[in-house]
Design an enzyme around this catalytic site. Structure first.
Site, short mmCIF file in Angstrom:
data_model
loop_
_atom_site.label_atom_id
_atom_site.label_comp_id
_atom_site.label_asym_id
_atom_site.label_seq_id
_atom_site.Cartn_x
_atom_site.Cartn_y
_atom_site.Cartn_z
N GLY A 15 -99.51 -77.04 -67.36
CA GLY A 15 -100.57 -76.58 -68.27
C GLY A 15 -101.14 -75.25 -67.81
N ARG A 25 -101.29 -61.14 -61.02
CA ARG A 25 -101.62 -59.74 -60.70
C ARG A 25 -101.67 -59.53 -59.19
NH1 ARG A 25 -106.68 -57.62 -59.62
NH2 ARG A 25 -107.05 -55.42 -60.18
N ARG A 76 -93.11 -76.89 -69.46
CA ARG A 76 -92.66 -78.01 -68.63
C ARG A 76 -91.15 -78.04 -68.77
NH1 ARG A 76 -97.76 -80.09 -70.66
NH2 ARG A 76 -99.16 -80.04 -68.89
N THR A 129 -104.74 -75.13 -62.30
CA THR A 129 -104.95 -76.24 -63.23
C THR A 129 -106.44 -76.48 -63.42
OG1 THR A 129 -104.79 -78.64 -63.52
CG2 THR A 129 -104.48 -77.85 -61.29
N ILE A 130 -106.84 -76.68 -64.66
CA ILE A 130 -108.28 -76.83 -64.92
C ILE A 130 -108.82 -78.15 -64.38
CG2 ILE A 130 -108.25 -75.39 -67.00
CD1 ILE A 130 -108.57 -78.08 -68.62
N ASP A 131 -107.91 -79.11 -64.09
CA ASP A 131 -108.36 -80.47 -63.76
C ASP A 131 -109.01 -80.63 -62.38
OD1 ASP A 131 -107.34 -81.12 -66.18
OD2 ASP A 131 -105.75 -82.45 -65.45
N ASP A 133 -107.37 -81.36 -59.76
CA ASP A 133 -106.77 -82.63 -59.33
C ASP A 133 -105.69 -82.47 -58.27
OD1 ASP A 133 -104.91 -81.35 -60.89
OD2 ASP A 133 -104.32 -83.12 -62.03
N ARG A 158 -125.61 -80.80 -77.88
CA ARG A 158 -126.94 -81.34 -77.60
C ARG A 158 -127.95 -80.89 -78.67
NH1 ARG A 158 -130.29 -83.29 -73.66
NH2 ARG A 158 -128.67 -83.45 -72.10
N ARG A 175 -106.71 -86.18 -67.25
CA ARG A 175 -106.00 -87.44 -67.50
C ARG A 175 -106.21 -88.43 -66.36
NH1 ARG A 175 -100.67 -85.56 -70.25
NH2 ARG A 175 -100.85 -84.09 -68.55
N LYS A 218 -136.75 -91.47 -74.55
CA LYS A 218 -135.60 -90.59 -74.84
C LYS A 218 -135.03 -90.92 -76.21
CE LYS A 218 -131.43 -89.00 -72.42
NZ LYS A 218 -131.67 -87.57 -72.46
N HIS A 220 -132.23 -88.86 -77.72
CA HIS A 220 -130.85 -88.40 -77.95
C HIS A 220 -130.09 -88.48 -76.63
CE1 HIS A 220 -131.45 -84.39 -76.11
NE2 HIS A 220 -132.70 -84.63 -76.46
N ARG A 248 -121.94 -90.20 -82.66
CA ARG A 248 -120.76 -89.45 -83.06
C ARG A 248 -119.89 -89.19 -81.83
NH1 ARG A 248 -122.55 -90.56 -87.33
NH2 ARG A 248 -123.09 -89.19 -89.09
N ARG A 257 -109.01 -75.10 -72.20
CA ARG A 257 -108.04 -74.41 -71.35
C ARG A 257 -108.04 -72.90 -71.55
NH1 ARG A 257 -103.33 -78.30 -71.09
NH2 ARG A 257 -102.01 -76.70 -71.96
P1 ADP Z 1 -98.32 -79.60 -63.13
O1 ADP Z 1 -97.58 -78.62 -62.29
O2 ADP Z 1 -99.49 -79.00 -63.87
O3 ADP Z 1 -98.63 -80.89 -62.41
P2 ADP Z 1 -96.17 -80.94 -64.54
O4 ADP Z 1 -96.35 -82.23 -63.83
O5 ADP Z 1 -95.95 -80.97 -66.01
O6 ADP Z 1 -97.38 -79.95 -64.36
O7 ADP Z 1 -94.96 -80.20 -63.83
C1 ADP Z 1 -94.54 -78.93 -64.25
C2 ADP Z 1 -93.06 -78.80 -64.04
O8 ADP Z 1 -92.75 -78.96 -62.65
C3 ADP Z 1 -92.21 -79.88 -64.71
O9 ADP Z 1 -91.95 -79.62 -66.05
C4 ADP Z 1 -90.93 -79.79 -63.89
O10 ADP Z 1 -90.14 -78.69 -64.29
C5 ADP Z 1 -91.46 -79.53 -62.50
N1 ADP Z 1 -91.53 -80.83 -61.78
C6 ADP Z 1 -92.39 -81.82 -61.98
N2 ADP Z 1 -92.14 -82.88 -61.20
C7 ADP Z 1 -91.07 -82.54 -60.48
C8 ADP Z 1 -90.29 -83.22 -59.49
N3 ADP Z 1 -90.60 -84.46 -59.07
N4 ADP Z 1 -89.25 -82.58 -58.95
C9 ADP Z 1 -88.94 -81.34 -59.34
N5 ADP Z 1 -89.64 -80.65 -60.27
C10 ADP Z 1 -90.68 -81.23 -60.84
O1 F6P Z 2 -103.43 -80.58 -66.60
C1 F6P Z 2 -104.24 -79.88 -67.49
C2 F6P Z 2 -104.39 -80.63 -68.79
O2 F6P Z 2 -105.16 -79.83 -69.65
C3 F6P Z 2 -104.99 -82.03 -68.67
O3 F6P Z 2 -106.38 -82.04 -68.52
C4 F6P Z 2 -104.54 -82.64 -69.95
O4 F6P Z 2 -104.47 -84.04 -69.82
C5 F6P Z 2 -103.17 -82.06 -70.14
O5 F6P Z 2 -103.13 -80.86 -69.41
C6 F6P Z 2 -102.83 -81.78 -71.59
O6 F6P Z 2 -101.53 -81.32 -71.64
P1 F6P Z 2 -100.86 -80.69 -72.95
O7 F6P Z 2 -101.14 -79.24 -72.91
O8 F6P Z 2 -99.42 -81.00 -72.78
O9 F6P Z 2 -101.49 -81.35 -74.14
#
Ligand code: ADP
Ligand code: F6P
Length: 324
Positions: A15, A25, A76, A129-131, A133, A158, A175, A218, A220, A248, A257
């Site tokens: 992502g 850059r 991907r 990655t924005i997550d 994680d 809000r 996720r 409160k 809202h 809602r 993103r």
């Molecule tokens: P992120 O890097 O954000 O975690 P993905 O999990 O979608 O995103 O992985 C991005 C790309 O990295 C995948 O499409 C694949 O090409 C490669 N990749 C992911 N897992 C593996 C793995 N176990 N071995 C080799 N390449 C991987």
């Molecule tokens: O890993 C970044 C992220 O934006 C997650 O927060 C989200 O679950 C996922 O990617 C969404 O992926 P896609 O762009 O494939 O919908």
């Protein structure tokens, strides 16, 4: 490794995240300044496998620092998860004269970088990655921008929530990781924060809290829910039914993103990109550049991948205590 690195490749994968351009850059400028050539590889590992790449110069990265997304595009690539795919990637590196690679992405992308490193192409991972994680890094490029985008949007929600005496259930990205929800929950004064890391009970953790806050005046409410928890539409119905407060649901989605990277993301991305090139220049590969204790450092990729993510329970407890 005693072979001198002459040409490095750079790609973004997984992502997209605001700040990826700042990392690209920094990689390009640092490398060229040190006499290296840089190949920009399009659409992640897909471009590596198909040879979709071009030589970058200092001006290839002009005017991108402040832009969201990634000028190298991202994707991907299921083929790269296979042994044959990685082998093909290595052969393409040989063919194009690439003797080092910077991979900007998340854990999945770093697995690919490790596989390729083990096949003789030194690779360095840079977090994007924005997550937030990536277990080995206390910060990932893109998180700050995404968080500020969420805060801006929830402030708007809000306004309307307050005007109608409503409850708004907001789903934010993440996720498997609740960091955006947790930080945005605190920054936006959410009544409840629901994340995948912490089990919850709707009646105890949401309905009761809304009831308690209602009794102290409160009118809202914001309920911040991480994507990994999901089910916000049903949750909204349930809250309305149980509390009588009109409710809602809003899913913020991919807008989180995009956008111009924050100063923090630009700075961290620049430092990480610079560090990645310094490693490759020394012939060092199979490392991931991470943020730990206010410093940019590097770790063995597998060591980084095997680290256990620690959820900030203390911050979560604070969120709960001050949201009443
Ligand atoms: P992120 O890097 O954000 O975690 P993905 O999990 O979608 O995103 O992985 C991005 C790309 O990295 C995948 O499409 C694949 O090409 C490669 N990749 C992911 N897992 C593996 C793995 N176990 N071995 C080799 N390449 C991987
Ligand atoms: O890993 C970044 C992220 O934006 C997650 O927060 C989200 O679950 C996922 O990617 C969404 O992926 P896609 O762009 O494939 O919908």
């Amino acid at each position: 490794m005693d072979k001198k690195v002459k040409t490095i490749g750079v790609l973004s994968s997984g992502g997209d995240a605001p700040g990826m351009n700042a990392a690209i850059r920094a990689v390009v400028r640092t490398a060229i300044n040190r006499g290296l050539h840089v190949m920009g590889i399009r659409r992640g590992y897909n471009g590596l496998l198909s040879g979709d790449m071009f030589e970058m110069n200092l001006r290839s990265v002009s005017d991108i620092l402040h832009r969201g997304g990634t000028v190298l595009y991202t994707a991907r690539c299921p083929e790269f998860v296979t042994e044959e795919g990685v082998e093909k990637g290595r052969n393409m590196c040989f063919e194009m004269g690439i003797d080092g690679l910077v991979v900007i992405g998340g854990d999945g992308s770093f697995r690919g970088a490790r596989d390729l490193s083990l096949k003789g192409i030194p690779c360095i991972g840079v977090t994007g990655t924005i997550d937030n994680d990536i277990s080995s890094s206390q910060y990932t490029v893109g998180f700050d921008t995404a968080l500020n985008t969420v805060v801006d949007m929830v402030d708007r929600l809000r306004d309307t929530s307050q005007s109608h005496d409503r409850c708004t259930v907001v789903e934010v990205m993440g996720r498997r990781c609740g960091d955006i929800a947790l930080h945005a929950g605190i920054a936006c004064g959410a009544t409840c924060v629901l994340v995948p890391e912490i089990p919850f009970d709707l009646d105890r953790d949401v309905i009761t809290r809304i009831g308690r806050s209602t009794r102290t005046g409160k009118q809202h409410f914001i309920i911040m829910v991480a994507e990994g928890v999901g089910g916000v539409e049903q949750m909204a119905k349930y809250i309305q039914e149980k509390t009588g407060v009109e409710t809602r649901a809003t899913i913020l989605g991919h807008v989180q993103r995009g956008g111009s990277p924050s100063a923090r993301d630009r700075v961290v991305a620049s430092e990480m990109g610079h560090h990645a090139v310094e490693l490759l220049q020394q012939g060092i590969g199979n490392r991931v550049v991470v943020y730990r204790d206010n410093k940019i450092v590097d770790l063995d990729i597998l060591e980084g991948l095997n680290m256990k993510r620690v959820f900030d329970k203390h911050l979560y407890d604070i969120a709960n205590e001050i949201s009443i």
